[in-house]
Design a protein around this motif. Structure first.
Motif, PDB file in Angstrom:
ATOM      1  N   UNK A  69       0.835  -1.217   0.000  1.00 55.55           N
ATOM      2  CA  UNK A  69       0.000   0.000   0.000  1.00 55.55           C
ATOM      3  C   UNK A  69       0.860   1.254   0.000  1.00 55.55           C
ATOM      4  N   UNK A  70       1.908   1.239  -0.792  1.00 61.37           N
ATOM      5  CA  UNK A  70       2.856   2.357  -0.793  1.00 61.37           C
ATOM      6  C   UNK A  70       2.221   3.598  -1.401  1.00 61.37           C
ATOM      7  N   UNK A  71       2.543   4.739  -0.819  1.00 61.09           N
ATOM      8  CA  UNK A  71       2.054   6.019  -1.338  1.00 61.09           C
ATOM      9  C   UNK A  71       2.963   6.462  -2.478  1.00 61.09           C
ATOM     10  N   UNK A  72       2.765   5.848  -3.628  1.00 60.76           N
ATOM     11  CA  UNK A  72       3.629   6.145  -4.774  1.00 60.76           C
ATOM     12  C   UNK A  72       2.778   6.261  -6.033  1.00 60.76           C
ATOM     13  N   UNK A  73       3.031   7.314  -6.779  1.00 62.70           N
ATOM     14  CA  UNK A  73       2.333   7.523  -8.048  1.00 62.70           C
ATOM     15  C   UNK A  73       3.341   7.349  -9.170  1.00 62.70           C
ATOM     16  N   UNK A  74       2.931   6.632 -10.206  1.00 60.24           N
ATOM     17  CA  UNK A  74       3.832   6.357 -11.324  1.00 60.24           C
ATOM     18  C   UNK A  74       3.287   7.046 -12.569  1.00 60.24           C
ATOM     19  N   UNK A  75       3.988   8.059 -13.013  1.00 55.95           N
ATOM     20  CA  UNK A  75       3.638   8.729 -14.271  1.00 55.95           C
ATOM     21  C   UNK A  75       4.408   8.057 -15.411  1.00 55.95           C
ATOM     22  N   UNK A  76       3.669   7.508 -16.348  1.00 55.44           N
ATOM     23  CA  UNK A  76       4.285   6.869 -17.509  1.00 55.44           C
ATOM     24  C   UNK A  76       4.004   7.739 -18.738  1.00 55.44           C
ATOM     25  N   UNK A  77       5.067   8.255 -19.338  1.00 59.12           N
ATOM     26  CA  UNK A  77       4.921   9.078 -20.541  1.00 59.12           C
ATOM     27  C   UNK A  77       4.958   8.131 -21.747  1.00 59.12           C
ATOM     28  N   UNK A  78       3.819   8.003 -22.391  1.00 60.75           N
ATOM     29  CA  UNK A  78       3.709   7.029 -23.486  1.00 60.75           C
ATOM     30  C   UNK A  78       3.790   7.754 -24.827  1.00 60.75           C
ATOM     31  N   UNK A  79       4.943   7.629 -25.464  1.00 58.17           N
ATOM     32  CA  UNK A  79       5.130   8.225 -26.793  1.00 58.17           C
ATOM     33  C   UNK A  79       5.285   7.152 -27.871  1.00 58.17           C
ATOM     34  N   UNK A  80       4.924   5.928 -27.515  1.00 57.55           N
ATOM     35  CA  UNK A  80       4.896   4.869 -28.519  1.00 57.55           C
ATOM     36  C   UNK A  80       6.201   4.145 -28.739  1.00 57.55           C
ATOM     37  N   UNK A  81       7.230   4.479 -27.955  1.00 52.77           N
ATOM     38  CA  UNK A  81       8.489   3.772 -28.162  1.00 52.77           C
ATOM     39  C   UNK A  81       9.664   4.427 -27.474  1.00 52.77           C
ATOM     40  N   UNK A  82      10.853   4.078 -27.952  1.00 58.59           N
ATOM     41  CA  UNK A  82      12.097   4.634 -27.411  1.00 58.59           C
ATOM     42  C   UNK A  82      12.313   6.021 -28.018  1.00 58.59           C
TER      43      UNK A  82
END
Ligand SMILES: Cc1ncc(C[n+]2csc(CCOP(=O)(O)OP(=O)(O)O)c2C)c(N)n1
Ligand SMILES: [Mg+2]
Length: 156
Positions: A69-82
């Protein structure tokens, strides 16, 4: 290691203690497990920022985040690849190879771990993030966006 972080290197002072990155070793997959550990260790809500490519190196940590139950938010920037490799190759060769990735629906994937997740766009990012950071426990925000390279990163 994602384009948003290369910009952040110029905007945040790590000596203030609120920002940490894998700039030295450059290893993909560092952000989420590091932020998860920081949340548990500090008792503060932390934010991890990854690209869609790098996020694939740390997916298993969603289970740990849920379990504790960690207080952690994960922002994933999805630009379709590397994205950064796409930029380097286009600059150097005017073409790319192997930069476009098959990837999961990150919102559905987080949901499968029992972690609330939502898509956002640049216009709504601030509000979406603020909401996630104010909600106890783990959360995932997926930002669909293609960011431009911070030019000096490959010169120093
Ligand atoms: C473990 C590891 N493998 C490969 C690399 C090489 N590498 C550096 S950045 C990058 C692309 C990362 O893509 P993504 O996470 O989607 O971020 P974006 O550049 O699109 O913002 C790669 C493959 C690395 N730094 N670490
Ligand atoms: Mg990417």
């Amino acid at each position: 290691m994602t384009i948003a972080a290369y910009w952040a290197w110029s905007a945040w002072d790590p000596r203030e203690g609120g920002f940490h990155s894998a700039q030295g070793s450059g290893g993909l997959g560092f952000a989420f497990p590091a932020a998860l550990a920081a949340a548990v260790g500090s008792g503060r809500h932390t934010l991890a920022v990854s690209g869609d490519g790098g996020a694939m190196y740390g997916i298993a940590e969603l289970a740990a985040a849920r379990q504790h139950d960690a207080d952690v938010t994960w922002l994933i920037v999805d630009d379709g690849g590397y994205g950064i490799l796409r930029e380097y190759m286009t600059d150097a060769f005017d073409r790319t190879t192997a930069t476009e990735l098959a990837r999961p629906d990150f919102v559905a994937l987080a949901g499968a771990f029992g972690i609330p997740a939502r898509h956002t766009d640049p216009e709504h990012l601030r509000d979406t993030l603020a909401e996630a950071l104010a909600t106890p426990g783990p959360s995932v925000v997926v930002l669909g966006a293609t960011l431009q390279m911070f030019a000096p990163t490959h010169l120093s």
